[in-house]
Design a protein around this motif. Structure first.
Motif, mmCIF file in Angstrom:
data_model
loop_
_atom_site.group_PDB
_atom_site.id
_atom_site.type_symbol
_atom_site.label_atom_id
_atom_site.label_comp_id
_atom_site.label_asym_id
_atom_site.label_seq_id
_atom_site.Cartn_x
_atom_site.Cartn_y
_atom_site.Cartn_z
ATOM 1 N N ALA A 166 15.347 -4.530 7.931
ATOM 2 C CA ALA A 166 14.548 -5.690 7.530
ATOM 3 C C ALA A 166 14.414 -6.728 8.634
ATOM 4 O O ALA A 166 13.327 -7.250 8.876
ATOM 5 C CB ALA A 166 15.159 -6.332 6.278
ATOM 6 N N ALA A 167 15.504 -7.049 9.313
ATOM 7 C CA ALA A 167 15.462 -8.098 10.326
ATOM 8 C C ALA A 167 14.524 -7.735 11.466
ATOM 9 O O ALA A 167 13.844 -8.599 12.031
ATOM 10 C CB ALA A 167 16.866 -8.366 10.868
ATOM 11 N N ARG A 168 14.434 -6.466 11.773
ATOM 12 C CA ARG A 168 13.638 -6.034 12.916
ATOM 13 C C ARG A 168 12.146 -6.015 12.613
ATOM 14 O O ARG A 168 11.318 -6.116 13.510
ATOM 15 C CB ARG A 168 14.094 -4.638 13.361
ATOM 16 N N TRP A 174 0.846 -1.201 0.000
ATOM 17 C CA TRP A 174 0.000 0.000 0.000
ATOM 18 C C TRP A 174 0.879 1.247 0.000
ATOM 19 O O TRP A 174 1.634 1.490 0.932
ATOM 20 C CB TRP A 174 -0.916 0.004 1.223
ATOM 21 N N GLY A 175 0.775 2.032 -1.050
ATOM 22 C CA GLY A 175 1.432 3.334 -1.090
ATOM 23 C C GLY A 175 2.948 3.305 -1.159
ATOM 24 O O GLY A 175 3.597 4.328 -0.954
ATOM 25 N N GLY A 176 3.533 2.133 -1.439
ATOM 26 C CA GLY A 176 4.993 2.046 -1.446
ATOM 27 C C GLY A 176 5.592 2.081 -0.060
ATOM 28 O O GLY A 176 6.752 2.474 0.124
ATOM 29 N N ALA A 177 4.807 1.638 0.942
ATOM 30 C CA ALA A 177 5.241 1.792 2.332
ATOM 31 C C ALA A 177 6.308 0.791 2.766
ATOM 32 O O ALA A 177 7.088 1.087 3.670
ATOM 33 C CB ALA A 177 4.039 1.680 3.271
ATOM 34 N N LEU A 178 6.342 -0.402 2.154
ATOM 35 C CA LEU A 178 7.266 -1.428 2.649
ATOM 36 C C LEU A 178 8.731 -0.989 2.581
ATOM 37 O O LEU A 178 9.456 -1.107 3.580
ATOM 38 C CB LEU A 178 7.061 -2.745 1.899
ATOM 39 N N PRO A 179 9.244 -0.479 1.459
ATOM 40 C CA PRO A 179 10.644 -0.044 1.474
ATOM 41 C C PRO A 179 10.898 1.115 2.432
ATOM 42 O O PRO A 179 11.967 1.207 3.020
ATOM 43 C CB PRO A 179 10.919 0.364 0.016
ATOM 44 N N ARG A 180 9.924 1.993 2.598
ATOM 45 C CA ARG A 180 10.077 3.079 3.567
ATOM 46 C C ARG A 180 10.217 2.498 4.973
ATOM 47 O O ARG A 180 11.076 2.909 5.750
ATOM 48 C CB ARG A 180 8.859 3.999 3.491
ATOM 49 N N LEU A 181 9.378 1.509 5.284
ATOM 50 C CA LEU A 181 9.425 0.864 6.595
ATOM 51 C C LEU A 181 10.756 0.154 6.804
ATOM 52 O O LEU A 181 11.391 0.281 7.857
ATOM 53 C CB LEU A 181 8.270 -0.126 6.713
ATOM 54 N N LEU A 182 11.202 -0.594 5.795
ATOM 55 C CA LEU A 182 12.463 -1.318 5.919
ATOM 56 C C LEU A 182 13.642 -0.354 6.051
ATOM 57 O O LEU A 182 14.584 -0.606 6.805
ATOM 58 C CB LEU A 182 12.662 -2.239 4.716
ATOM 59 N N ASN A 183 13.583 0.749 5.327
ATOM 60 C CA ASN A 183 14.667 1.725 5.390
ATOM 61 C C ASN A 183 14.724 2.415 6.751
ATOM 62 O O ASN A 183 15.799 2.697 7.278
ATOM 63 C CB ASN A 183 14.496 2.766 4.283
ATOM 64 N N GLU A 184 13.553 2.670 7.330
ATOM 65 C CA GLU A 184 13.505 3.353 8.620
ATOM 66 C C GLU A 184 13.872 2.423 9.779
ATOM 67 O O GLU A 184 14.400 2.870 10.796
ATOM 68 C CB GLU A 184 12.100 3.919 8.860
#
Length: 254
Positions: A162-164, A149-159
């Motif tokens: 990935a492991a967390r 949704w909205g391109g949120a996954l890479p933003r989330l992983l970057n912030e």
């Protein structure tokens, strides 16, 4: 900024623009109407040179409980091929991009539930303050949807890294404000009655900054955060979400 909004409440006070999701009866569910109105507000910022800070908040008990699933179902029922849903997903992507690239500092003021699409909207803000009663969840997989949704996954992983985030995404477990701060989803956690004061403490120095310097700093941070990506996988998010939901609806109808 004078507009007759239905899903938002917008108030301007000098250099600060307050934008409140204003459908508390639905948990401020992210609908097509809400996305259209957010695009109008964010688009107008290009002409509102006096605005330095935008605060995004939610009315009622929750910031936002996610996307409007009833609307998803209605769109697929009207158009099983998914064109209408694809259009909705495209709007979500444009809203998130506009939040990330706005020429003002965007602050998410979070309380109650911050779920799914609501979490995505918050993630694309520059700064995020949350009440200690916040609860977060990424329920997409449990709802039969990809996290697109909205391109949120890479933003989330970057912030967060990935492991967390992997466990929370795969299990759909909810987590509180303390965990969100540990993951850098929240920059600041305070008691609910101190939330406005916390936001104001950010605003006071921001409105004294050079607008040009702030804009340049945001452009630089966005550029550097994406510098190690060979390709932007979020370009496929609209197609991924639409195809998965359309396939699920087709199976259900058989």
């Amino acid at each position: 900024m004078v507009e007759d909004f239905k899903a938002l409440r917008v108030r301007s006070e000098g250099p600060v623009l307050e934008v409140q999701l204003n459908s508390p009866e639905t948990g401020n569910a992210v609908s097509g109407l809400l996305l259209d109105e957010l695009l109008t507000v964010l688009g107008a910022l290009q002409d509102e040179s006096g605005v330095r800070v935008l605060i995004l908040s939610g009315a009622g008990e929750d910031f936002c409980l996610g996307g409007d699933r009833w609307e998803f179902a209605e769109l697929l029922a009207a158009d099983p091929g998914g064109a209408d849903l694809r259009n909705l997903a495209g709007k979500a992507r444009r809203v998130c991009d506009a939040l990330a690239t706005a020429n003002v500092v965007t602050i998410a003021r979070l309380h109650g539930g911050v779920i799914g699409a609501g979490l995505a909207l918050a993630l694309f803000c520059d700064l995020r303050a949350g009440a200690d009663d916040c609860r977060f969840r990424m329920p997409e997989l449990a709802l039969g949807m990809p996290p697109a949704w909205g391109g949120a996954l890479p933003r989330l992983l970057n912030e967060t890294g990935a492991a967390r985030i992997r466990e929370l995404l795969l299990t759909g477990d909810s987590f509180g404000a303390a965990k969100a701060a540990e993951l850098s989803i929240l920059h600041k956690v305070v008691a609910a009655d101190e939330l406005d004061d916390a936001v104001q403490r950010w605003i006071k120095p921001l409105i004294r900054r050079s607008p040009a310097a702030l804009r340049t700093a945001k452009v630089m941070m966005n550029a550097y955060s994406g510098a190690n990506r060979l390709a932007d996988g979020t370009l496929f998010d609209v197609e991924l979400m639409t195809s998965v939901l359309a396939a699920a609806e087709s199976s259900r109808r058989r």
